[in-house]
Design an enzyme around this catalytic site. Structure first.
Site, PDB file in Angstrom:
ATOM      1  N   ASP A 196      -1.891 -10.037  -4.497  1.00 54.37           N
ATOM      2  CA  ASP A 196      -3.195  -9.393  -4.004  1.00 54.37           C
ATOM      3  C   ASP A 196      -4.140  -9.823  -5.188  1.00 54.37           C
ATOM      4  O   ASP A 196      -3.976  -9.196  -6.029  1.00 54.37           O
ATOM      5  CB  ASP A 196      -3.204  -8.040  -3.640  1.00 54.37           C
ATOM      6  CG  ASP A 196      -4.535  -7.663  -3.199  1.00 54.37           C
ATOM      7  OD1 ASP A 196      -5.300  -8.128  -3.075  1.00 54.37           O
ATOM      8  OD2 ASP A 196      -4.323  -6.287  -3.037  1.00 54.37           O
ATOM      9  N   ASN A 217       0.923  -1.077  -0.077  1.00 49.53           N
ATOM     10  CA  ASN A 217       0.009   0.231  -0.029  1.00 49.53           C
ATOM     11  C   ASN A 217       0.855   1.269  -0.120  1.00 49.53           C
ATOM     12  O   ASN A 217       0.788   2.283   0.784  1.00 49.53           O
ATOM     13  CB  ASN A 217      -0.850  -0.131   1.194  1.00 49.53           C
ATOM     14  CG  ASN A 217      -2.099   0.985   1.099  1.00 49.53           C
ATOM     15  OD1 ASN A 217      -2.381   1.582  -0.062  1.00 49.53           O
ATOM     16  ND2 ASN A 217      -2.709   1.357   2.135  1.00 49.53           N
ATOM     17  N   ASN A 265      -7.257  -9.974  -4.853  1.00 50.38           N
ATOM     18  CA  ASN A 265      -8.401  -9.166  -4.471  1.00 50.38           C
ATOM     19  C   ASN A 265      -9.902  -9.981  -4.340  1.00 50.38           C
ATOM     20  O   ASN A 265     -10.927  -9.415  -4.710  1.00 50.38           O
ATOM     21  CB  ASN A 265      -8.690  -7.891  -5.309  1.00 50.38           C
ATOM     22  CG  ASN A 265      -8.136  -6.679  -4.850  1.00 50.38           C
ATOM     23  OD1 ASN A 265      -8.569  -6.386  -3.583  1.00 50.38           O
ATOM     24  ND2 ASN A 265      -7.232  -5.855  -5.425  1.00 50.38           N
ATOM     25  N   HIS A 306      -2.476  -4.406   4.538  1.00 48.85           N
ATOM     26  CA  HIS A 306      -2.439  -6.022   4.105  1.00 48.85           C
ATOM     27  C   HIS A 306      -1.187  -6.576   5.068  1.00 48.85           C
ATOM     28  O   HIS A 306      -0.468  -5.777   5.599  1.00 48.85           O
ATOM     29  CB  HIS A 306      -1.870  -6.345   2.622  1.00 48.85           C
ATOM     30  CG  HIS A 306      -3.157  -6.078   1.428  1.00 48.85           C
ATOM     31  ND1 HIS A 306      -3.711  -6.945   1.037  1.00 48.85           N
ATOM     32  CD2 HIS A 306      -3.574  -5.001   1.170  1.00 48.85           C
ATOM     33  CE1 HIS A 306      -4.584  -6.302   0.377  1.00 48.85           C
ATOM     34  NE2 HIS A 306      -4.495  -5.188   0.249  1.00 48.85           N
ATOM     35  N   GLU A 343       1.316  -2.836  -5.329  1.00 42.68           N
ATOM     36  CA  GLU A 343       0.690  -1.549  -4.937  1.00 42.68           C
ATOM     37  C   GLU A 343       1.961  -0.703  -4.310  1.00 42.68           C
ATOM     38  O   GLU A 343       1.908  -0.292  -3.430  1.00 42.68           O
ATOM     39  CB  GLU A 343      -0.388  -1.520  -3.958  1.00 42.68           C
ATOM     40  CG  GLU A 343      -1.166  -0.624  -4.108  1.00 42.68           C
ATOM     41  CD  GLU A 343      -2.578  -0.423  -3.355  1.00 42.68           C
ATOM     42  OE1 GLU A 343      -3.307   0.638  -3.382  1.00 42.68           O
ATOM     43  OE2 GLU A 343      -2.764  -1.542  -2.776  1.00 42.68           O
TER      44      GLU A 343
END
Length: 252
Positions: A148, A9, A150, A244, A35
């Site tokens: 990830d 992130n 999602n 995360h 990310e």
């Protein structure tokens, strides 16, 4: 080989929260990052080399501060594959693969379906990505796709299984990841761990992380030919540089 995957992130924000010290302690051979929200020219790359990762590769979105993936490695890869060759995917910097002698490792960041337009984008991406991987496995049978996704696969993977109308746990998304696994992949965490209450993402709202109201969105998927080489798989919720946490797999 110890492989970790971590949606940070924002790599610059994670570094400020102690990511590099944590990385040296965790000491993976390879770490897939999602990310990053950064281009290489926005980073001091010597920091990663000083942390023990002389081989680092970055695949960034065209839009600065958005999406983007990276892989850091102690081992020199034989080949680096930036993207999938599918233009709209690669514009968002979502796929990066390193090929080693006996295994290839991909860092993947599947889109989230935050609204109708992005959900349609995600569903189309998922289908084209699966087609891409189906072809790739014929060339590279020993493949680990970390990242990830999602998506929570089963009810055990989400703290509130009633959330069937929310992207990340929609029936169509769950069916896709089930089909993906059935096509020749192993969800390595579930291969070794059948217990509930293990998650890799928590909302920043309502003290969700401290109450363990989470979702398991991050996976280390291993292609079926690697089954006999799997040693262990785990989640590392104590790492708190992001919403995360890292997930990992170890192979012979």
């Amino acid at each position: 080989m110890k492989i970790l995957s971590y949606n940070v992130n924002g790599i610059r924000a994670a570094i400020k929260k102690g990511f590099l010290d944590w990385l040296q302690g965790a000491n993976p051979d390879v770490i897939c990052i999602q990310e990053t929200k950064a281009h290489k020219d926005q980073l001091d790359l010597t920091l990663f080399e000083e942390a023990g990762y002389p081989y680092h590769y970055w695949f960034s979105a065209q839009k600065k501060g958005y999406s983007s993936v990276a892989i850091l490695s102690k081992i020199k890869p034989n080949h680096i594959e930036y993207g999938t060759g599918i233009e709209y995917m690669d514009a968002e910097g979502r796929n990066l693969r390193l090929d080693f002698d006996t295994v290839s490792v991909m860092s993947l960041y599947l889109p989230s379906g935050t609204n109708d337009d992005r959900l349609n984008f995600k569903l189309n991406y998922m289908d084209e990505f699966h087609d891409y991987i189906t072809k790739l496995k014929k060339e590279i049978p020993n493949l680990i796709i970390c990242g990830d996704y999602n998506i929570c696969h089963e009810e055990i993977d989400i703290h509130n299984p009633k959330m069937k109308g929310v992207s990340g746990f929609l029936p169509v998304e769950r069916a896709w990841i089930g089909k993906f696994i059935d096509s020749g992949f192993i969800d390595t965490f579930r291969y070794f761990n059948k217990e509930p209450d293990h998650y890799s993402w928590w909302s920043y709202r309502a003290n969700a992380r401290n109450n363990n109201k989470g979702w398991r969105l991050d996976y280390c998927m291993a292609s079926s030919p690697l089954e006999n080489r799997l040693k262990r798989a785990y989640i590392l919720p104590e790492a708190r540089h992001s919403d995360h946490c890292p997930v990992g797999v170890e192979i012979d």
